[in-house]
Design a protein around this motif. Structure first.
Motif, PDB file in Angstrom:
ATOM      1  N   SER A  17       0.864  -1.174   0.000  1.00  0.00           N
ATOM      2  CA  SER A  17       0.000   0.000   0.000  1.00  0.00           C
ATOM      3  C   SER A  17       0.907   1.232   0.000  1.00  0.00           C
ATOM      4  N   VAL A  18       0.665   2.139  -0.949  1.00  0.00           N
ATOM      5  CA  VAL A  18       1.568   3.276  -1.164  1.00  0.00           C
ATOM      6  C   VAL A  18       0.818   4.575  -0.923  1.00  0.00           C
ATOM      7  N   GLY A  19       1.375   5.434  -0.072  1.00  0.00           N
ATOM      8  CA  GLY A  19       0.771   6.744   0.197  1.00  0.00           C
ATOM      9  C   GLY A  19       1.274   7.808  -0.764  1.00  0.00           C
ATOM     10  N   ALA A  20       0.842   9.039  -0.535  1.00  0.00           N
ATOM     11  CA  ALA A  20       1.271  10.152  -1.392  1.00  0.00           C
ATOM     12  C   ALA A  20       2.711  10.532  -1.045  1.00  0.00           C
ATOM     13  N   PRO A  21       3.473  11.027  -2.055  1.00  0.00           N
ATOM     14  CA  PRO A  21       4.872  11.369  -1.778  1.00  0.00           C
ATOM     15  C   PRO A  21       4.977  12.481  -0.729  1.00  0.00           C
ATOM     16  N   GLN A  22       6.029  12.394   0.108  1.00  0.00           N
ATOM     17  CA  GLN A  22       6.245  13.426   1.119  1.00  0.00           C
ATOM     18  C   GLN A  22       7.166  14.504   0.559  1.00  0.00           C
ATOM     19  N   ALA A  23       7.477  15.490   1.398  1.00  0.00           N
ATOM     20  CA  ALA A  23       8.285  16.625   0.932  1.00  0.00           C
ATOM     21  C   ALA A  23       9.629  16.158   0.349  1.00  0.00           C
ATOM     22  N   ASP A  24      10.199  15.087   0.913  1.00  0.00           N
ATOM     23  CA  ASP A  24      11.504  14.616   0.416  1.00  0.00           C
ATOM     24  C   ASP A  24      11.369  13.749  -0.843  1.00  0.00           C
ATOM     25  N   HIS A  27       7.788   7.966  -0.954  1.00  0.00           N
ATOM     26  CA  HIS A  27       6.414   7.546  -0.682  1.00  0.00           C
ATOM     27  C   HIS A  27       6.395   6.682   0.570  1.00  0.00           C
ATOM     28  N   PRO A  28       5.550   6.997   1.536  1.00  0.00           N
ATOM     29  CA  PRO A  28       5.407   6.089   2.673  1.00  0.00           C
ATOM     30  C   PRO A  28       4.689   4.820   2.213  1.00  0.00           C
ATOM     31  N   ILE A  29       5.123   3.689   2.689  1.00  0.00           N
ATOM     32  CA  ILE A  29       4.452   2.440   2.294  1.00  0.00           C
ATOM     33  C   ILE A  29       4.121   1.599   3.533  1.00  0.00           C
ATOM     34  N   VAL A  30       3.165   0.721   3.362  1.00  0.00           N
ATOM     35  CA  VAL A  30       2.966  -0.363   4.322  1.00  0.00           C
ATOM     36  C   VAL A  30       2.935  -1.635   3.485  1.00  0.00           C
ATOM     37  N   THR A  31       3.803  -2.560   3.845  1.00  0.00           N
ATOM     38  CA  THR A  31       3.892  -3.765   3.024  1.00  0.00           C
ATOM     39  C   THR A  31       4.011  -5.007   3.896  1.00  0.00           C
ATOM     40  N   ARG A 190       1.344  10.305 -11.255  1.00  0.00           N
ATOM     41  CA  ARG A 190       0.756  10.995 -12.413  1.00  0.00           C
ATOM     42  C   ARG A 190      -0.721  10.625 -12.550  1.00  0.00           C
ATOM     43  N   PHE A 191      -1.044   9.327 -12.461  1.00  0.00           N
ATOM     44  CA  PHE A 191      -2.451   9.004 -12.674  1.00  0.00           C
ATOM     45  C   PHE A 191      -3.307   9.166 -11.425  1.00  0.00           C
ATOM     46  N   ARG A 192      -2.669   9.218 -10.264  1.00  0.00           N
ATOM     47  CA  ARG A 192      -3.467   9.521  -9.069  1.00  0.00           C
ATOM     48  C   ARG A 192      -3.860  11.002  -9.069  1.00  0.00           C
ATOM     49  N   GLY A 193      -2.983  11.825  -9.669  1.00  0.00           N
ATOM     50  CA  GLY A 193      -3.289  13.252  -9.808  1.00  0.00           C
ATOM     51  C   GLY A 193      -3.169  14.013  -8.505  1.00  0.00           C
ATOM     52  N   PRO A 194      -3.591  15.267  -8.500  1.00  0.00           N
ATOM     53  CA  PRO A 194      -3.398  16.137  -7.341  1.00  0.00           C
ATOM     54  C   PRO A 194      -4.164  15.664  -6.101  1.00  0.00           C
ATOM     55  N   ALA A 195      -5.212  14.868  -6.294  1.00  0.00           N
ATOM     56  CA  ALA A 195      -5.969  14.364  -5.133  1.00  0.00           C
ATOM     57  C   ALA A 195      -5.093  13.459  -4.272  1.00  0.00           C
ATOM     58  N   GLY A 196      -4.019  12.906  -4.868  1.00  0.00           N
ATOM     59  CA  GLY A 196      -3.065  12.099  -4.101  1.00  0.00           C
ATOM     60  C   GLY A 196      -3.651  10.777  -3.649  1.00  0.00           C
ATOM     61  N   ALA A 197      -3.281  10.374  -2.440  1.00  0.00           N
ATOM     62  CA  ALA A 197      -3.706   9.062  -1.945  1.00  0.00           C
ATOM     63  C   ALA A 197      -3.890   9.126  -0.448  1.00  0.00           C
ATOM     64  N   ALA A 198      -4.683   8.231   0.061  1.00  0.00           N
ATOM     65  CA  ALA A 198      -4.871   8.125   1.514  1.00  0.00           C
ATOM     66  C   ALA A 198      -3.586   7.573   2.140  1.00  0.00           C
ATOM     67  N   ALA A 199      -3.488   7.649   3.460  1.00  0.00           N
ATOM     68  CA  ALA A 199      -2.319   7.073   4.139  1.00  0.00           C
ATOM     69  C   ALA A 199      -2.304   5.567   3.861  1.00  0.00           C
ATOM     70  N   PRO A 200      -1.100   5.006   3.679  1.00  0.00           N
ATOM     71  CA  PRO A 200      -1.043   3.572   3.378  1.00  0.00           C
ATOM     72  C   PRO A 200      -1.525   2.753   4.572  1.00  0.00           C
ATOM     73  N   GLU A 201      -2.165   1.636   4.298  1.00  0.00           N
ATOM     74  CA  GLU A 201      -2.641   0.815   5.428  1.00  0.00           C
ATOM     75  C   GLU A 201      -2.545  -0.674   5.133  1.00  0.00           C
ATOM     76  N   LEU A 202      -2.516  -1.438   6.188  1.00  0.00           N
ATOM     77  CA  LEU A 202      -2.439  -2.892   6.070  1.00  0.00           C
ATOM     78  C   LEU A 202      -3.788  -3.454   5.692  1.00  0.00           C
ATOM     79  N   SER A 203      -3.796  -4.433   4.805  1.00  0.00           N
ATOM     80  CA  SER A 203      -5.056  -5.060   4.450  1.00  0.00           C
ATOM     81  C   SER A 203      -5.407  -6.112   5.512  1.00  0.00           C
TER      82      SER A 203
END
Ligand code: ATP
Length: 301
Positions: A17-24, A27-31, A190-203
């Motif tokens: 699960s991949v979140g939106a990129p941070q300032a650096d 991408h935060p992930i949970v895997t 690019r395809f997620r666009g400016p709306a970005g993504a929710a915080a990554p989470e475990l399924s």
């Protein structure tokens, strides 16, 4: 010590699960990682002071750098610097893990070099210490040292235990050429666009399937947020994934940032049938079978 040999496993991500990129830019992930029985073998021999060299044979050897950008060389150099070791090391790697295949082959070699040079130079570091060093070389290096199954957070380098049972039969279909991990992440943004993504989470579905150890429950719960991006960059992967499903794979997905495709089989016989069907399809460069989980990078001699 005269020479040491280490076997270092590839990793797969059962869930990513991949979140939106941070300032650096990261991408935060949970895997949920699993180490599988596909190994690069790394030998370390004594060499003149300050000299760290590498030679590479096997799968994709011609596209692996031989200078000080090679991850195994970087790992050995970092270990030497950290412990003020002046001895050199002549490394040789035999690759089975596809390069740029989404299987962390470079990280496996870095993990292998840490374990091998630690023994060659008689340092005696603990696993935790090597994992700390490894995390500065690549997010997957700590897991390649640990092996088994684990949850990875942050950039994947922060590991915690996962309750998982069972042994799994995997079939891997290699593509003709690799995919660049940064490019796949850019395509995702690019395809997620400016709306970005929710915080990554475990399924939760995947976690509970793994607790039960039943491949029939794990298969449909496999999930990779990077898959749509990898498939956009390499549309032919869609046919490979579809073929696996057609032959009854319990789960099919792109491994990590791809382009390797990963199929979960019901048992060994099914894995053999799947491997034969994929090999004869002409859709992939080669096919391999592996089981997981296995232990992390270990000395074998
Ligand atoms: P990532 O770990 O970034 O997700 P990956 O698993 O898809 O990547 P790797 O096999 O680790 O792919 O290779 C990524 C890049 O790292 C390659 O293009 C290669 O140039 C470089 N590299 C440096 N050292 C090594 C090594 N020892 N083995 C393989 N690749 C290496």
């Amino acid at each position: 010590m005269a020479a040491v040999t280490v076997r270092a496993p590839a990793k797969i991500n059962l869930g990513l699960s991949v979140g939106a990129p941070q300032a650096d830019g990261y991408h935060p992930i949970v895997t949920i990682y699993q180490a599988i029985s596909l190994y690069d073998e790394l030998k370390a021999r004594p060499a003149p002071d300050g000299e760290i060299t590498v030679r590479v044979t096997g799968e994709g050897h011609d596209v692996v750098p031989l200078d000080d950008t090679n991850l195994a060389v970087r790992a050995a150099a970092l270990l030497a610097k950290t412990h003020n070791v002046t001895d050199g090391a002549a490394l040789s790697i035999h690759k089975t893990i596809a390069v740029a295949g989404g299987l962390a082959g470079g990280s496996a070699d870095a993990a292998g070099a840490l374990v091998a040079c630690d023994a060659l130079w008689g340092i005696g570091s603990g696993r935790e210490e090597l994992a700390d060093l490894g995390s500065s070389l690549g997010s997957d290096v700590p897991f390649c040292l640990l092996g088994g199954n684990a949850i990875g957070t942050g950039r994947g380098e922060a590991l915690s235990a996962v309750l998982a049972r069972g042994s799994y039969e995997w079939v891997l279909a290699y593509a003709a050429t690799g995919l660049s991990t940064p490019q796949v992440y850019s395509e995702l943004d690019r395809f997620r666009g400016p709306a970005g993504a929710a915080a990554p989470e475990l399924s939760e579905t995947l976690m509970s399937a793994l607790r039960g150890g039943d491949p029939y429950a794990v298969g449909p719960a496999l999930h990779n947020d990077l898959e749509p991006a990898a498939v956009r960059l390499r549309p032919s992967l869609r046919r490979t994934l579809a073929l696996g499903k057609e032959y009854g794979a319990l789960g099919s997905m792109v491994s990590g940032a791809g382009p390797t495709c990963l199929f979960l089989a019901a048992d060994e016989d099914h894995a053999i049938d799947l491997a034969v069907a994929l090999s004869s399809s002409g859709l992939c460069r080669s096919v391999q079978r592996a089981t997981g989980p296995v232990t992390g990078a270990r000395l074998i001699t």
